[in-house]
Structure formats: structure tokens, C-alpha cells
Motif scaffolding. Structure first.
Motif, short mmCIF file in Angstrom:
data_model
loop_
_atom_site.label_atom_id
_atom_site.label_comp_id
_atom_site.label_asym_id
_atom_site.label_seq_id
_atom_site.Cartn_x
_atom_site.Cartn_y
_atom_site.Cartn_z
N ASP A 51 0.91 -0.97 -0.49
CA ASP A 51 0.33 -0.37 -0.46
C ASP A 51 0.79 1.46 -0.15
OD1 ASP A 51 -2.30 -1.57 -0.19
OD2 ASP A 51 -2.29 -2.23 2.21
N ILE A 52 2.16 1.07 1.07
CA ILE A 52 2.46 2.67 1.05
C ILE A 52 4.29 1.80 0.30
CG2 ILE A 52 3.90 3.89 2.51
CD1 ILE A 52 1.10 4.11 3.94
N VAL A 53 5.61 2.54 -0.02
CA VAL A 53 6.47 1.87 -0.26
C VAL A 53 7.36 3.30 -0.07
CG1 VAL A 53 8.35 1.40 -1.91
CG2 VAL A 53 5.91 0.49 -2.41
N LEU A 54 8.36 3.53 1.06
CA LEU A 54 9.33 4.64 1.43
C LEU A 54 10.27 3.76 0.76
CD1 LEU A 54 7.14 4.36 4.27
CD2 LEU A 54 7.50 6.51 3.80
N PRO A 55 11.16 4.11 -0.12
CA PRO A 55 12.50 3.97 -1.19
C PRO A 55 13.52 4.40 -0.16
CG PRO A 55 10.46 4.35 -2.83
CD PRO A 55 10.38 5.31 -1.22
N LYS A 56 12.61 6.03 0.84
CA LYS A 56 13.97 5.86 1.38
C LYS A 56 15.12 5.27 2.63
CE LYS A 56 15.62 10.15 3.55
NZ LYS A 56 15.69 11.59 3.85
N TYR A 57 14.41 4.62 2.73
CA TYR A 57 13.88 3.28 4.33
C TYR A 57 14.41 2.30 3.51
CZ TYR A 57 13.00 7.85 6.23
OH TYR A 57 12.82 9.33 6.97
N ARG A 58 13.78 1.77 2.08
CA ARG A 58 13.87 0.39 2.03
C ARG A 58 12.60 0.22 2.77
NH1 ARG A 58 15.79 -1.93 -2.48
NH2 ARG A 58 16.03 -4.09 -2.20
N SER A 59 11.22 0.74 2.78
CA SER A 59 10.64 -0.05 3.24
C SER A 59 8.93 -0.26 2.60
CB SER A 59 10.58 0.25 4.92
OG SER A 59 11.70 1.10 5.90
N VAL A 60 8.58 -0.92 3.35
CA VAL A 60 7.27 -0.97 2.31
C VAL A 60 5.66 -1.56 3.71
CG1 VAL A 60 7.28 -2.14 0.63
CG2 VAL A 60 6.77 -3.53 2.05
N ILE A 61 4.39 -0.59 3.60
CA ILE A 61 3.21 -0.93 4.63
C ILE A 61 2.36 -1.61 3.68
CG2 ILE A 61 2.10 0.06 6.47
CD1 ILE A 61 4.56 2.93 6.51
N PHE A 62 1.33 -2.67 4.45
CA PHE A 62 0.50 -3.35 3.81
C PHE A 62 -0.59 -2.71 5.16
CE2 PHE A 62 3.99 -6.29 2.19
CZ PHE A 62 3.04 -6.45 1.46
N ILE A 63 -1.59 -2.24 5.13
CA ILE A 63 -2.89 -2.25 5.36
C ILE A 63 -3.67 -2.96 5.11
CG2 ILE A 63 -4.31 0.26 6.34
CD1 ILE A 63 -2.14 2.15 5.28
N HIS A 64 -3.99 -3.80 6.55
CA HIS A 64 -4.45 -4.93 6.29
C HIS A 64 -6.31 -4.73 6.90
CE1 HIS A 64 -1.75 -7.64 4.17
NE2 HIS A 64 -1.27 -8.23 5.35
N GLY A 65 -7.53 -4.74 5.87
CA GLY A 65 -8.42 -4.81 6.40
C GLY A 65 -8.92 -6.25 7.48
N TRP A 110 14.06 -5.97 2.12
CA TRP A 110 13.05 -4.64 2.47
C TRP A 110 12.08 -4.79 3.33
CZ3 TRP A 110 11.60 -0.82 -0.74
CH2 TRP A 110 11.94 -0.57 -1.46
N ARG A 111 12.27 -4.25 4.44
CA ARG A 111 11.50 -3.93 5.55
C ARG A 111 10.24 -3.77 5.20
NH1 ARG A 111 13.57 0.67 8.92
NH2 ARG A 111 13.24 -0.30 10.18
N VAL A 112 9.74 -4.69 5.97
CA VAL A 112 7.63 -4.77 6.33
C VAL A 112 7.20 -4.21 7.63
CG1 VAL A 112 5.91 -6.73 5.92
CG2 VAL A 112 8.47 -6.43 4.62
N CYS A 113 6.67 -3.75 7.78
CA CYS A 113 5.09 -2.98 8.52
C CYS A 113 3.22 -3.43 8.32
CB CYS A 113 5.41 -1.51 8.67
SG CYS A 113 4.26 -0.91 9.72
N ILE A 114 2.64 -3.89 8.94
CA ILE A 114 1.40 -4.37 8.82
C ILE A 114 1.30 -3.68 9.44
CG2 ILE A 114 0.32 -6.04 8.54
CD1 ILE A 114 2.19 -8.12 8.06
N VAL A 115 -0.28 -2.49 9.32
CA VAL A 115 -0.88 -2.30 10.25
C VAL A 115 -2.40 -2.92 9.87
CG1 VAL A 115 -2.11 0.17 11.08
CG2 VAL A 115 0.42 -0.30 9.88
N TRP A 116 -2.74 -2.87 11.15
CA TRP A 116 -4.39 -4.54 10.94
C TRP A 116 -5.50 -2.91 11.25
CZ3 TRP A 116 -4.91 -8.06 9.10
CH2 TRP A 116 -4.15 -9.44 8.90
#
Length: 154
Positions: A51-65, A110-116
Motif C-alpha cells: 500500500d505504501i512504499v518508502l524507498p528512502k528507508y527501503r520499507s513497505v507498509i501494508f494496511i490490512h483489513g 525490504w523492511r515490512v510493516c503491517i498495520v491492522w
């Protein structure tokens, strides 16, 4: 329990449910942007189309329903009483796809974050606190972060 609407109405209702630009996603994006973070959206070149990619931090965020991704022990997830087998297969398939995408991203450094959804939805929730947690995570070096309202049972 019998559905209260006919099948064509239910089909139209289900077709109207968005897979991107959902309210929780828009909220997190807005708060991240306000904090100065810049990002890409729904990168098709990455596994799982984060859902969100922060290339500067080589990180991604998934916002899960919580419903669509089968959030275990969550008050927002309840398997429907009708067509249970269909929904169980669909949600299990979503969970398998999620796990595969996360594994591929982590393997590619890649660093991964999941926000429920349950962590930001509700009158007593504080989305600002969730975004502060994400900002702290981005400043650190942890590979994986999961933000949920329910306790993790492992």
C-alpha cells in the motif's frame, strides 16, 4: 442465516468494496505525509503490491483489513455464516499470498510493516500513535513490524 438481499444486489455491494485507497489507508498516508514522509503507492514491481512504499528507508507498509486478511482473534473478523467454505478458502488464499509477499520482500532486504485495521478503527483508537510507532520503526533497524489491537498469540 439467510442473506437479507438478493444475489445481484449482494454482488453489486461486494464489487463496490475497494482494494486500495480505503479509509484506513488514506488516514495513515495522510498522517505519514504530515510528518514529512514521502512515499510511492501500490508499487506493482514489488511482491504483494504494498500500500505504501518508502524507498528512502527501503520499507513497505501494508494496511490490512481485518476481515479480508483473516485477522485471528480480532473483534472485526467473523467468518460469514453463509457460504462459509467459499469465504474460508478466499481468506486462507489471501493469508497465503500475504505470507509469500512478506517472505519475498524480507528476502530482498525490504523492511515490512503491517498495520491492522483494528489498530486504527474505533472511537478510542489513536492513529497518531500508530504513525508515531511507524516513524520510530523507520528510524530503527528492525526488519518487521506488526501493529495490531489484539494481543499476539504465538
Amino acid at each position: 442465516m439467510i442473506d437479507i438481499v438478493d444475489s445481484s444486489t449482494r454482488s453489486r455491494m461486494m464489487a463496490g468494496i475497494r482494494g486500495r485507497n480505503t479509509k484506513p489507508e488514506l488516514l495513515i498516508r495522510s498522517l505519514l505525509h504530515r510528518k514529512g514522509f514521502r512515499f510511492r503507492l501500490h508499487a506493482k514491481d514489488l511482491p504483494g503490491k504494498p500500500d505504501i512504499v518508502l524507498p528512502k528507508y527501503r520499507s513497505v507498509i501494508f494496511i490490512h483489513g481485518c476481515f479480508w486478511h483473516g485477522h485471528h482473534n480480532c473483534h472485526l473478523f467473523r467468518l460469514p455464516a453463509t457460504r462459509t467454505e467459499f469465504w474460508q478458502e478466499k481468506i486462507c488464499r489471501n493469508q497465503a499470498n500475504d505470507a509469500r509477499a512478506i517472505d519475498l520482500l524480507l528476502a530482498s532486504n525490504w523492511r515490512v510493516c503491517i498495520v491492522w485495521e483494528c489498530s486504527i478503527r474505533g472511537a478510542k483508537k489513536d492513529p497518531e500513535k500508530v504513525v508515531s510507532t511507524i516513524a520510530d520503526w523507520l528510524a530503527g533497524d528492525e526488519q518487521f513490524l506488526e501493529i495490531r489491537d489484539t494481543p499476539i498469540d504465538r
